[in-house]
Design an enzyme around this catalytic site. Sequence first.
Site, PDB file in Angstrom:
ATOM      1  N   PHE A  84      -9.038   1.135  14.642  1.00 42.22           N
ATOM      2  CA  PHE A  84      -8.169   1.267  13.460  1.00 42.22           C
ATOM      3  C   PHE A  84      -6.697   1.111  13.798  1.00 42.22           C
ATOM      4  CE2 PHE A  84     -11.959   3.758  12.703  1.00 42.22           C
ATOM      5  CZ  PHE A  84     -12.297   3.416  11.415  1.00 42.22           C
ATOM      6  N   TYR A 152       1.585  -9.599   9.130  1.00 41.80           N
ATOM      7  CA  TYR A 152       0.555  -8.565   9.231  1.00 41.80           C
ATOM      8  C   TYR A 152      -0.835  -9.206   9.147  1.00 41.80           C
ATOM      9  CZ  TYR A 152      -2.689  -5.034   7.571  1.00 41.80           C
ATOM     10  OH  TYR A 152      -3.804  -4.249   7.416  1.00 41.80           O
ATOM     11  N   LYS A 156      -3.868  -9.735  12.210  1.00 45.21           N
ATOM     12  CA  LYS A 156      -5.242  -9.253  12.039  1.00 45.21           C
ATOM     13  C   LYS A 156      -6.238 -10.415  12.133  1.00 45.21           C
ATOM     14  CE  LYS A 156      -4.955  -4.760  11.241  1.00 45.21           C
ATOM     15  NZ  LYS A 156      -5.852  -3.721  11.757  1.00 45.21           N
ATOM     16  N   ARG A 234      -4.271  -6.047  -7.473  1.00 46.96           N
ATOM     17  CA  ARG A 234      -4.959  -5.596  -6.258  1.00 46.96           C
ATOM     18  C   ARG A 234      -6.278  -4.937  -6.641  1.00 46.96           C
ATOM     19  NH1 ARG A 234      -1.680  -8.423  -4.554  1.00 46.96           N
ATOM     20  NH2 ARG A 234      -0.137  -8.109  -2.908  1.00 46.96           N
ATOM     21  N   ARG A 294       8.571  -8.614  -3.512  1.00 42.50           N
ATOM     22  CA  ARG A 294       8.592  -8.252  -2.093  1.00 42.50           C
ATOM     23  C   ARG A 294       8.059  -9.461  -1.324  1.00 42.50           C
ATOM     24  NH1 ARG A 294       5.032  -3.098  -0.351  1.00 42.50           N
ATOM     25  NH2 ARG A 294       3.371  -4.640  -0.482  1.00 42.50           N
ATOM     26  N   GLY A 296       6.231 -11.954   0.948  1.00 44.61           N
ATOM     27  CA  GLY A 296       4.926 -11.931   1.616  1.00 44.61           C
ATOM     28  C   GLY A 296       3.787 -11.408   0.769  1.00 44.61           C
ATOM     29  N   ASP A 297       4.062 -10.954  -0.460  1.00 48.21           N
ATOM     30  CA  ASP A 297       3.002 -10.410  -1.318  1.00 48.21           C
ATOM     31  C   ASP A 297       2.197 -11.522  -1.989  1.00 48.21           C
ATOM     32  OD1 ASP A 297       3.334  -7.698  -1.021  1.00 48.21           O
ATOM     33  OD2 ASP A 297       4.474  -7.393  -2.869  1.00 48.21           O
TER      34      ASP A 297
HETATM   35  N1  UFG Z   1       4.483  -2.237  -4.856  1.00 42.72           N
HETATM   36  C1  UFG Z   1       5.479  -2.017  -5.779  1.00 42.72           C
HETATM   37  N2  UFG Z   1       6.344  -0.980  -5.557  1.00 42.72           N
HETATM   38  C2  UFG Z   1       6.255  -0.169  -4.461  1.00 42.72           C
HETATM   39  C3  UFG Z   1       5.223  -0.412  -3.532  1.00 42.72           C
HETATM   40  C4  UFG Z   1       4.354  -1.465  -3.753  1.00 42.72           C
HETATM   41  O1  UFG Z   1       5.612  -2.727  -6.762  1.00 42.72           O
HETATM   42  O2  UFG Z   1       7.093   0.726  -4.332  1.00 42.72           O
HETATM   43  C5  UFG Z   1       3.551  -3.344  -5.107  1.00 42.72           C
HETATM   44  C6  UFG Z   1       3.519  -4.374  -4.007  1.00 42.72           C
HETATM   45  O3  UFG Z   1       4.579  -5.287  -4.123  1.00 42.72           O
HETATM   46  C7  UFG Z   1       2.135  -4.985  -4.237  1.00 42.72           C
HETATM   47  C8  UFG Z   1       1.302  -3.784  -4.724  1.00 42.72           C
HETATM   48  O4  UFG Z   1       2.250  -2.818  -5.182  1.00 42.72           O
HETATM   49  O5  UFG Z   1       2.210  -5.925  -5.264  1.00 42.72           O
HETATM   50  C9  UFG Z   1       0.465  -3.150  -3.645  1.00 42.72           C
HETATM   51  O6  UFG Z   1       1.307  -2.929  -2.517  1.00 42.72           O
HETATM   52  P1  UFG Z   1       0.930  -1.920  -1.362  1.00 42.72           P
HETATM   53  O7  UFG Z   1       2.092  -1.871  -0.429  1.00 42.72           O
HETATM   54  O8  UFG Z   1       0.424  -0.650  -1.942  1.00 42.72           O
HETATM   55  O9  UFG Z   1      -0.323  -2.622  -0.667  1.00 42.72           O
HETATM   56  P2  UFG Z   1      -0.480  -4.122  -0.142  1.00 42.72           P
HETATM   57  O10 UFG Z   1      -1.331  -4.841  -1.144  1.00 42.72           O
HETATM   58  O11 UFG Z   1       0.797  -4.750   0.242  1.00 42.72           O
HETATM   59  O12 UFG Z   1      -1.247  -3.893   1.228  1.00 42.72           O
HETATM   60  C10 UFG Z   1      -2.365  -3.055   1.314  1.00 42.72           C
HETATM   61  C11 UFG Z   1      -2.484  -2.547   2.741  1.00 42.72           C
HETATM   62  C12 UFG Z   1      -2.797  -3.657   3.652  1.00 42.72           C
HETATM   63  C13 UFG Z   1      -3.956  -4.443   3.145  1.00 42.72           C
HETATM   64  C14 UFG Z   1      -3.765  -4.890   1.741  1.00 42.72           C
HETATM   65  C15 UFG Z   1      -4.991  -5.595   1.255  1.00 42.72           C
HETATM   66  O13 UFG Z   1      -1.295  -1.934   3.153  1.00 42.72           O
HETATM   67  O14 UFG Z   1      -3.091  -3.115   4.890  1.00 42.72           O
HETATM   68  O15 UFG Z   1      -3.513  -3.749   0.952  1.00 42.72           O
HETATM   69  O16 UFG Z   1      -4.929  -5.884  -0.103  1.00 42.72           O
HETATM   70  F1  UFG Z   1      -4.109  -5.554   3.892  1.00 42.72           F
END
Ligand code: UFG
Length: 340
Positions: A84, A152, A156, A234, A294, A296-297
């Site tokens: 992990f 990221y 992986k 998501r 953000r 890379g999203d």
């Molecule tokens: N987001 C916001 N505001 C915030 C935080 C996040 O709008 O304050 C948005 C992000 O831009 C994104 C969504 O919420 O659109 C989800 O973001 P997260 O940071 O919660 O999660 P991620 O999708 O970026 O990443 C997570 C895990 C990764 C994994 C991924 C798989 O952190 O390890 O899910 O979908 F790979």
Amino acid sequence: MPPHAGGRQGGQRVKLLVTGGAGYIGSIVTRMLLDAGHEVVVLDDLRTGHRVALAPDAEFVHGQVHDAARVLTPDAGFDGVLHFAALIAAGESMVRPELYWANNTVGSLALLDAVRAAGVPRMVFSSTAAVYGNPVELPIRETAVTAPTNPYGSTKLAVDLALTSESTAHGLAAVSLRYFNVAGAYLRDGVALGERHDPETHLIPIALEVAAGRREKLQIFGDDYPTSDGTCIRDYIHVEDLARAHLLALDAATPGEHRVFNLGNGSGFTNRQVVDVVREVTGHPLPVETAPRREGDPAALVASADLARTELGWTPAKPTLTDMVTDAWDFYRTQILERP
Ligand code: UFG
């Protein structure tokens, strides 16, 4: 004999190494492995993990995955490794990619060397939906093209590819579990394990910080994506359901094969829909402001977990976002707010 020979019979008590066992998902899987009767050694450098999340009945080794060979000695008798330990913030990886390559990829390759040298037969790896990048088709199957949009995901994916080579060339029984967005907490039998990232970057825990009065408002990163309300989509999975998949994966690991499974619930929620669920669960109005995208999203990530269901026999017990947010909120209130 191949380096990764041997292995155990189903149901037997075995000795397992869990890297990152003081982290969110690793600590919960450790708890479940111990409850299933296994012997567990946790390797964690506590850089992002927490001492409070360590299982009292697991052996703890304070160290980096790069030094796994110290623990995985040939006569230590390990039957498997669940890996992990990693840096996980996609946004941060855009600005500090070198940290992600050194930690996630170089560290995992060192671990793989130690696994081979010690003849450990099985390995379960925490891969991610981020390996797919912007998918061509939803829901995403394991056969989808992998084209990460952030370092990221690339770091992986590199490990996933290394695991394929390792199983083909040296007989490792490898499984990669590609997590979609993990939420919720493990709250049972007096044990409370959940998300404690510092700084927090994930959507649900940040929304809970707002609900708890620790942040003024939530920023939504981007509202001009090609989705129903313009915010990213998501697929959320309860951490307990995800953790259970690891025990199934360990049993399903087959010598000489690298098996890959997506883990999600197959339904996508926009960021605004997630905020609405947090409002319902917490009863807080949750002020929101729109901020720039953000970097890379990907716009939308939704899993097809059909393979995990058919081949691992995995069935989620808590598939609703309300279940996940309720448990995450319980954890936040009882473990973080009330015990600063
Ligand atoms: N987001 C916001 N505001 C915030 C935080 C996040 O709008 O304050 C948005 C992000 O831009 C994104 C969504 O919420 O659109 C989800 O973001 P997260 O940071 O919660 O999660 P991620 O999708 O970026 O990443 C997570 C895990 C990764 C994994 C991924 C798989 O952190 O390890 O899910 O979908 F790979």
